[in-house]
Design a protein around this motif. Structure first.
Motif: not given
Length: 640
Positions: A44, A237, A284-290
């Motif tokens: 990405e 990573e 990381a994308k899955d943690l970005r919003e959190e």
């Protein structure tokens, strides 16, 4: 302010998502990167975190830099602090400089007004009063000039530094842009790219009007470079992990700011955290919003406290404005009252001085109204003291005119004091004495002196006349014995008061008044003895009459109450008006006694008579007060 920052943060998030979607649609792996990255096709593009705008508002700049300010007791303390700023190494802060200026002139004006008041109270003419130069004020102005020059120099240096930083960042953007146009060199220039990123972070402020545009251009080419680079997954990573650790620390630091007591300091610290957050790369994308939501939530807490702080400050300032407006209205109301004499002027002066002392205990009003409300208060006070000065200046002229008239009478009396034309000279001196009474007041000390001089000339003539009229002395001695006999009988009446005491006293008074003159030397002593016993009798009579009138009033109170609840209230209101009327009359008599308080060896019958009238009025006031208490007791019994 909090809403504007949240909107900027949310807009940044939307731009990030949109840029990421666009990059995913257009990204293609470069040949050099494919050899180094294990899964280049699935990599990405690195996305920029949303831009966090610093929110420095005009409102914040207009407020104090801290919730609590040092209270300076005098001008020298303020001057010392100004000198420290002017000649020290610390950069002058606008908020503190403005506060020091306000504190200095507040103390300076209070000091100047105190000197003027002292000058006026000591008899000085306000129109000829001159303000003396103040060395502290001149020194203060000089030091403020140095501070102003330092602040201007500081501003010029900051603006020059911002322009230089703008040039440096534009050069960095140009270099990254050049890297983006050479995709085959992307892998080789990665370390150079990271160096440029670090240089970008190290460069601080730029001109505000160029900041957002500059940031968007930088982010655009950074994202394009990452799209070209396609780092291998392990490196990516690792980068994500470091960025996550850094952003987690910032989240924790932002959350700890919620416990910071100094709201202003917490807000400024938050701005620095925002600056650091946006300089850190993505996670990381899955943690970005959190992570983003955690940082945003902590920021919202600080922003709300910051906003509430200034809302509370504005509320206090509005309360202060309301209090100061009330004080202005009170002074203006005093100005509208009529001052019938010097006692009124002095009473109102004390009231205004008390209001001025209360004014000093109230804090600042809103900035736009602070000067206006002070000017209104000061104008009202100045109007009062100007009119007071004019009154006493006029009174002084009147005193001077009255003193000249009395001196003229003294000269006439002295011209007659050695005359032996007893009848005609007696008439002339009596006429002079009557004329003396028609002349107005003069200052007490001078009045006593003039009266003694005038009375001495009159007494010299009358004593000579009495000495010449030796045949009249026997009659005066007989009259003396008769009056003493009447006084003794009045004393017996006072000791054995009966029901017909009033008739007995009246009869003896008439008998006393019918007796002729007594020896001049015995006149004052006899007068005092006679009126002493009369005062005692009249007091007893007044007490008895008052008691009977009160008992009769209480007996009739039931009948008044039967006419309805309003009847008692009406009667009470009438008695209150009567009480205030008697009170005002007492004050008038007491003021007049103050003016007529002329001492002499022979005493003043006029003052004694007025004192008796005052006592009679005070007895009437007590009777009215007892009647009001009786009505209140009746109302209480009805309620029970």
């Amino acid at each position: 302010m909090m809403d504007s920052q949240d909107n900027a943060l949310e807009m940044g998030r939307q731009e990030e998502v949109q840029a990421e979607e666009t990059a995913q649609q257009t990204a293609a792996p470069a040949p050099e990167v494919a050899n180094e990255v294990e899964t280049a096709a699935n990599a990405e593009p690195e996305k920029a975190e949303p831009e966090v705008l610093e929110t420095e508002t005009a409102e914040e700049e207009s407020m104090p830099a801290a919730a609590e300010r040092k209270i300076y007791q005098n001008k020298l303390e303020v001057l010392e602090r100004v000198k420290e700023i002017a000649h020290g190494e610390e950069a002058p802060q606008k908020e503190e400089v403005e506060y020091l200026k306000t504190a200095f002139y507040k103390l300076h004006i209070a000091e100047r007004e105190a000197k003027l008041k002292e000058y006026i109270e000591s008899g000085g003419d306000p129109e000829t009063y001159q303000v003396t130069p103040d060395e502290a004020e001149e020194a203060f102005k000089a030091e403020m000039g140095i501070i102003k020059e330092r602040r201007q120099q500081q501003f010029r240096e900051q603006e020059a530094e911002k322009e230089e930083n703008l040039k440096k960042k534009l050069q960095i953007i140009d270099k990254i842009k050049a890297m983006v146009t050479s995709p085959e060199e992307a892998s080789k220039t990665y370390q150079e790219f990271k160096t440029l990123q670090q240089e970008w972070r190290d460069i601080k402020s730029v001109p505000a009007e160029r900041a957002n545009e500059l940031w968007r251009n930088y982010q655009l080419y950074v994202e394009q470079f990452y799209d070209l680079l396609k780092l291998n997954s392990e490196a990516r990573e690792l980068d994500f992990k470091k960025n996550l650790e850094a952003k987690t620390r910032l989240c924790e630091a932002a959350e700890r700011l919620a416990d910071e007591q100094d709201v202003i300091s917490a807000f400024h610290q938050l701005q620095k955290l925002h600056q650091e957050y946006r300089e850190i790369g993505p996670v990381a994308k899955d943690l970005r919003e959190e992570v983003w939501q955690r940082f945003k939530a902590a920021s919202t807490v600080i922003n709300k406290r910051h906003q509430q702080h200034f809302e509370d400050l504005r509320a206090r300032e509005e309360e202060n404005l309301a209090k100061k407006t009330t004080l202005c209205e009170k002074v203006e109301a005093i100005n509208a009252e009529e001052n019938k004499g010097s006692a009124d002027w002095e009473r109102h002066t004390k009231e205004i001085i008390d209001l001025q002392a209360e004014w000093k205990t109230i804090g600042f009003a809103p900035q736009k109204m602070n000067v206006k409300i002070f000017e209104r208060f000061r104008a009202a006070c100045d109007d009062f003291f100007a009119r007071k000065a004019e009154h006493f200046r006029t009174l002084k002229d009147t005193f001077k005119e009255n003193a000249e008239k009395k001196r003229a009478l003294i000269e006439k009396a002295k011209a007659l004091q050695d005359s032996t034309e007893w009848r005609s000279t007696s008439d002339k001196l009596i006429a002079l004495q009557k004329e003396w009474k028609t002349i107005g007041m003069v200052p007490k000390k001078l009045g006593d002196q003039l009266w003694e001089e005038f009375l001495g000339a009159c007494n010299k003539f009358f004593e000579a006349r009495n000495a010449a009229g030796a045949g009249q002395r026997n009659e005066e001695r007989d009259n003396l014995e008769k009056k003493r006999d009447v006084i003794n009988r009045l004393k017996e009446v006072a000791e054995n008061a009966g029901d017909d005491i009033q008739q007995q006293v009246q009869k003896l008074v008439e008998e006393y008044n019918a007796i002729g003159h007594v020896p001049f030397k015995e006149k004052d002593k006899l007068y005092e003895e006679y009126h002493a016993v009369l005062d005692k009798l009249y007091k007893e009579l007044n007490v008895n009459v008052a008691r009977r009138r009160l008992n009769k009033f209480k007996d009739n109170l039931k009948q008044v109450a039967e006419r309805g609840e309003a009847a008692l209230d009406n009667e009470r209101a009438r008695l209150l008006r009567q009480f205030e009327a008697i009170k005002q009359e007492v004050q008038t008599y007491e003021n007049n006694i103050g003016f007529l308080n002329v001492s002499s060896k022979k005493g003043s019958s006029l003052i004694d008579e007025m004192n008796r009238k005052v006592q009679k009025l005070k007895d009437d006031m007590q009777l009215v007060k007892d009647k009001i208490k009786a009505i209140d007791a009746e109302n209480q019994s009805k309620e029970n």
